[in-house]
Enzyme design. Sequence first.
Site, PDB file in Angstrom:
ATOM      1  N   CYS A 634       0.807  -1.226   0.000  1.00  0.00           N
ATOM      2  CA  CYS A 634       0.000   0.000   0.000  1.00  0.00           C
ATOM      3  C   CYS A 634       0.840   1.275   0.000  1.00  0.00           C
ATOM      4  CB  CYS A 634      -0.939   0.014   1.194  1.00  0.00           C
ATOM      5  SG  CYS A 634      -1.749  -1.559   1.501  1.00  0.00           S
ATOM      6  N   HIS A 770      -3.140   7.939   6.327  1.00  0.00           N
ATOM      7  CA  HIS A 770      -3.344   6.676   5.615  1.00  0.00           C
ATOM      8  C   HIS A 770      -4.831   6.334   5.676  1.00  0.00           C
ATOM      9  CE1 HIS A 770      -2.211   2.935   3.803  1.00  0.00           C
ATOM     10  NE2 HIS A 770      -2.681   2.214   4.830  1.00  0.00           N
ATOM     11  N   HIS A 810      -9.473   2.737  -1.250  1.00  0.00           N
ATOM     12  CA  HIS A 810      -8.072   2.357  -1.069  1.00  0.00           C
ATOM     13  C   HIS A 810      -7.529   1.915  -2.424  1.00  0.00           C
ATOM     14  CE1 HIS A 810      -4.405   0.832   0.421  1.00  0.00           C
ATOM     15  NE2 HIS A 810      -4.812   0.455   1.637  1.00  0.00           N
TER      16      HIS A 810
END
Length: 904
Positions: A634, A770, A810
């Site tokens: 990620c 995040h 995401h």
Amino acid sequence: TKCDRSVVQLSRRAADDLSGISGNFDAVVINSVTQHFPSADYLFDVLKKAISVIDHRGFIFVGDIRNLDLLPAFYAAIQLHQANDELSLEKLNQRIKTKIRNEEDLVISPNFFRSIQQELPQIIEVEIQLKRGSYHNELSKFRYDVVLFVDREKTTSNLELEQNNILDWQQEQLSIELVKKLLLDNEYQFLSIENVPNPRLTKEIHLLELLDNNEITTVQELKNQLELFEVKGIEPEEWWNLSSEIPYNIIISGAKYPKLDSYCVTFKSKNIDQYNSLRQQNNFNNQYYKSYQEYTNNPLYHQIARQIEPELRNYLKSCLPDYMIPKSWVILEKMPLNVNGKIDRKALPKPEKNRPELGTELVLASTEIEKAIAQIWQDLLQLEVVGTNDNFFDLGGNSLLLIQMNRQLKQVLELDVPVVKLFQYPTIRQLTAYLQQDNNKHDSNQKSPINYQKSPQSIDNESIAIIGMSGRFPGAKNLATFWQNLRNGVESFASFHTKELDRKKNDSVNYVKVAGVLEDIEYFDAYFFGYSPKEAETLDPQQRIFLECAWLALEDAGYNPQAYPGRVGVYAGAGMNTYFINNVYPNLNAHNRSFLETMADVQLTMGQEKDFLPTRVSYKLNLTGPSVNIQTACSTSLVAVHQAINSLLTGECEIALAGGVSIRVPQKTGYIAEENGILSPDGHCRAFDAAAAGTVFGNGVGIVVLKRLSQAIADRDNIYAVIKGSAVNNGGAQKVSYAAPNLEAQAEVISQALTKAGIDPTTIDYIEAHGTGTPLGDPIEIAGLTQAFRENTENKGYCAIGSVKTNIGHLANAAGIAGLIKTVLAIKYKQIPPSLHFKQANPNIDFENSPFYVNTQLLPWPTKDNPRRAGVSSFGMGGTNVHLVLEEPPNGEVRSQKSEVRSS
């Protein structure tokens, strides 16, 4: 008169789509579009449907039709005009045949419309009409109109045209005055004058005859013979001018093949019903005509042929030594066969000397040295023209011909160029640049004609400017739309109906039909980047779209990658390649394969493996700095930015591209939300909220262009924002599981970035977190941020926080770059966009005793005693954490984007 707009309806649709149109029209007009139709069948279908909307009697007008019978004459005239006088007649004929074969428009013989009466008996008469006008041009010479008279109930009678009503202009030695007298003295229903010389075309048809003359050898001789030809005939307009003096309608149609240099004039009494059909005894018989498909060309032929050649060439490159790859290619619709059914080798056409279809634009030689080298290439490769940017091997060259080129350069130009240099510089432009620099420096071992900038000294800590950006995100094809969505608080997830899903229905009650979808991933400008359609088809969409965005990012920065003399680095990473799994692999019939068994496997692998993402960009855009693949899950794309910064500071490159991409296909799929999982059960990402239960994944791509701040200021670049510091670390084993976050590691990486930046955290106004919206991840992230800030301040509630994942989901490997671009846009527009779906804080987050608050509305971002500053975090599954500290550009350094793309 005014138009009654109430009876006018405009509709934009395909030509063959007449759905919803009732059949009550007197006329249907199809004007100047048939050349764009894909096939004879398509045209036939359009006409058939047009007949269905004609009310009892009416007509269909089809205008500006390109004439297939005259296509050889059309291209003969053009090629003769363009040819050099020294060109041989053989080469001229070859050029004409090539142009005819490669015709991409639908070109139609008049016999097409006569032949369709066999299948469409509602057409009771076909009038082929020459174009009106006195000028001789492409329209009047090589195009025609057609009127199809329709009687859907077939109530009209067929009037036969007696043979004595047909006269031959030349045999009867007629004149216009004599014909006029005949018409006035006799009460003809119909009179047809055939074989009238057409001055529009007699010269072009004579040219075709001369092209078959074996005694003529050059274009100059052909032109000399053509000049002796005297154009004779009757201008069609003279007949039309006669219509006011006689009680007849006049129809002028081109003669039937092969008498193409004449036409036929038909006089039809104005007293006769126009729907009474005309037939010529013994001359007109529908059964005489072939199927209508025989009377058009195949416009898809050249498009397919253009695709096949580069695909074959690339395939053979992967299987054969270069000297075995054919230099010339001839594409045939079918092989000529002899009486025994075998290939008739003597009937095979000679290979043409045309430049092959390449993805490179043709740029002709301009300097004397380029022209001399181009001539050597043309002689060796047997081509009529080559471009300065063409690759010698793509043109059909091989290692054996390269050795011959080496000899020719010595003999013709007295240049002793090592063969290895000919391999190194395979285009005329590169080779010329090498030769010129070699001549200037008297050094045949000069490594490169490229004028690299001198490497700067390594700098321990200098700020980095963001001078260009590009990106595509769910709901946003560009950054302008992305910003509007952010500031307006738009959630850009797509919700699917069960019928829309790209996979079989999942019966689980927990199946959530939501995803962050990227529009138009199937589109790619393959030709622009030098790919054949076949290569593009098997290339991972992540690589295709990242390449396009890399070009756009450099364009946004104002730099031409093909001309910039410095080194440009590329740092990037991609997500899992599901395109190969779902689209490519099922069509390979390749079970139990290692994909390293043949060269074709290697070629396929290079288009699929994410290892090749940055190097493909470097190759296609000619970027010569470091090209490094980054994979940290990620946090990939933000780690790529950190690595690019280090490369700039150590002098490895002058400009760096950094970013990431994640595109999973099929896109229209949902997911199963499981209890205590990371996926949201309701299709919303509620970062930091008490109702947060997981995230939603999406597709996207983002790239930033970076340069050392001092150099960006000196080069007067447009500066979006400044990166003051960055840091990367990993959480190691001190966490509950491999995939779990590490609070201490997150706090440490933020603290390191602040220290590198030399920034007091009390001057930071915004943190792009995040922020995955998971019950455990969010509290750990806020605790880590608070711990890092508490090293320098006890202030509370002064710094806004948000997460772009609440807007677009995401984006996996592209998640960090999406947050960075969002923050840079916020700095640019001096506004902090809202973070969505926050109502009540997660009970495990102590916002009241932290420096942070969740921003839930669009806020102005005023300056205080310091520049606007922000932080961006990205944490990868597996423990790699990264944090960046940003600042607005120095005063006076923000400029409007340049209007021209620069080369230096």
